[in-house]
Design a protein around this motif. Structure first.
Motif, PDB file in Angstrom:
ATOM      1  N   UNK A 134       0.812  -1.213   0.000  1.00 42.55           N
ATOM      2  CA  UNK A 134       0.000   0.000   0.000  1.00 42.55           C
ATOM      3  C   UNK A 134       0.846   1.264   0.000  1.00 42.55           C
ATOM      4  N   UNK A 135       0.310   2.313  -0.608  1.00 44.70           N
ATOM      5  CA  UNK A 135       0.926   3.635  -0.557  1.00 44.70           C
ATOM      6  C   UNK A 135       1.105   4.007   0.912  1.00 44.70           C
ATOM      7  N   UNK A 136       2.231   4.622   1.243  1.00 48.97           N
ATOM      8  CA  UNK A 136       2.503   5.015   2.629  1.00 48.97           C
ATOM      9  C   UNK A 136       1.364   5.875   3.168  1.00 48.97           C
ATOM     10  N   UNK A 137       0.874   5.498   4.346  1.00 48.10           N
ATOM     11  CA  UNK A 137      -0.199   6.244   4.993  1.00 48.10           C
ATOM     12  C   UNK A 137      -1.575   5.640   4.807  1.00 48.10           C
ATOM     13  N   UNK A 138      -1.737   4.742   3.821  1.00 49.27           N
ATOM     14  CA  UNK A 138      -3.014   4.057   3.629  1.00 49.27           C
ATOM     15  C   UNK A 138      -3.109   2.958   4.682  1.00 49.27           C
ATOM     16  N   UNK A 139      -4.264   2.869   5.336  1.00 47.69           N
ATOM     17  CA  UNK A 139      -4.460   1.826   6.347  1.00 47.69           C
ATOM     18  C   UNK A 139      -5.508   0.833   5.858  1.00 47.69           C
ATOM     19  N   UNK A 140      -5.468  -0.360   6.394  1.00 46.16           N
ATOM     20  CA  UNK A 140      -6.407  -1.408   6.012  1.00 46.16           C
ATOM     21  C   UNK A 140      -7.294  -1.719   7.203  1.00 46.16           C
ATOM     22  N   UNK A 141      -8.593  -1.820   6.942  1.00 47.91           N
ATOM     23  CA  UNK A 141      -9.537  -2.253   7.974  1.00 47.91           C
ATOM     24  C   UNK A 141     -10.088  -3.612   7.563  1.00 47.91           C
ATOM     25  N   UNK A 142     -10.835  -4.235   8.433  1.00 47.04           N
ATOM     26  CA  UNK A 142     -11.406  -5.553   8.156  1.00 47.04           C
ATOM     27  C   UNK A 142     -12.222  -5.535   6.871  1.00 47.04           C
ATOM     28  N   UNK A 143     -13.020  -4.491   6.702  1.00 44.50           N
ATOM     29  CA  UNK A 143     -13.847  -4.352   5.498  1.00 44.50           C
ATOM     30  C   UNK A 143     -14.224  -2.893   5.332  1.00 44.50           C
ATOM     31  N   UNK A 144     -14.760  -2.553   4.167  1.00 43.35           N
ATOM     32  CA  UNK A 144     -15.291  -1.202   3.958  1.00 43.35           C
ATOM     33  C   UNK A 144     -16.479  -0.971   4.873  1.00 43.35           C
ATOM     34  N   UNK A 145     -17.299  -2.008   5.055  1.00 44.49           N
ATOM     35  CA  UNK A 145     -18.458  -1.896   5.948  1.00 44.49           C
ATOM     36  C   UNK A 145     -18.003  -1.579   7.365  1.00 44.49           C
ATOM     37  N   UNK A 146     -16.944  -2.239   7.807  1.00 43.32           N
ATOM     38  CA  UNK A 146     -16.400  -1.994   9.143  1.00 43.32           C
ATOM     39  C   UNK A 146     -15.890  -0.561   9.254  1.00 43.32           C
ATOM     40  N   UNK A 147     -15.154  -0.124   8.247  1.00 44.22           N
ATOM     41  CA  UNK A 147     -14.601   1.239   8.261  1.00 44.22           C
ATOM     42  C   UNK A 147     -15.725   2.272   8.351  1.00 44.22           C
ATOM     43  N   UNK A 148     -16.777   2.093   7.550  1.00 46.96           N
ATOM     44  CA  UNK A 148     -17.893   3.041   7.603  1.00 46.96           C
ATOM     45  C   UNK A 148     -18.610   2.990   8.949  1.00 46.96           C
TER      46      UNK A 148
END
Length: 181
Positions: A154-168
């Motif tokens: 990933x581009x530096x600074x991009x974070x990953x969450x479990x899912x888009x639904x989780x992030x929202x």
């Protein structure tokens, strides 16, 4: 009867043009935060309270053509530019970008994106600039798994969450609204 309304409307438009009451199309401009992204037009008589705040999440699922800037990412830069240009303090903008679906690969560092798509990642400069302005850029872990994208890619600074639904859901708990555009 419809014909009469159409003629009357045309007459009104011609009259407005002749009296100077119809104005020219405004110029769209960059800035004041981003000088290469987020063009916006001035809008008269718009004001915000001194401490106006915005907590907004942008959702992007569709990729741009390889090598091009994703228009949805640029919308976030436009949101920042137009609000700061109209008096909203940059520190009062709490913004997030939640990325999933085919747009997931646009989170790849340029060299890895180019290996996959044959073009440089047209989004890396914009995404880096957004991150530098405090935008939370979150990629869906489920989409990353489906597209074979690892965290280290990933581009530096991009974070990953479990899912888009989780992030929202997490962002909603913090008071973020979802931008429908």
């Amino acid at each position: 009867m419809t014909k009469g309304i159409g003629s009357a409307s045309l007459g009104l438009v011609v009259a407005l043009c002749m009296t100077g009451q119809a104005s020219a199309k405004p110029e769209f401009e960059y800035g004041p935060v981003f000088s290469s992204f987020g063009k916006h037009a001035p809008v008269e008589d718009v004001s915000f309270t001194e401490n106006q705040t915005f907590e907004v999440a942008f959702d992007v699922a569709k990729a741009a053509s390889p090598g091009e800037v994703n228009r949805k990412f640029e919308s976030l830069a436009r949101f920042i530019n137009m609000h700061v240009a109209n008096g909203v303090k940059p520190e009062n903008l709490s913004l997030a970008l939640v990325v999933h679906g085919s747009a997931t690969e646009e989170m790849l560092k340029t060299e890895l994106f180019k290996q996959r798509k044959g073009q440089p990642n047209g989004n890396e400069v914009l995404l880096t600039a957004l991150i530098e302005q405090g935008v939370k850029v979150i990629v869906c872990g489920q989409s990353a798994a489906a597209h074979g994208v690892e965290k280290s890619a990933l581009i530096d600074g991009v974070v990953m969450d479990l899912s888009a639904m989780t992030a929202h859901a997490r962002l909603a708990q913090k008071g973020y609204s979802v931008n429908p555009f």
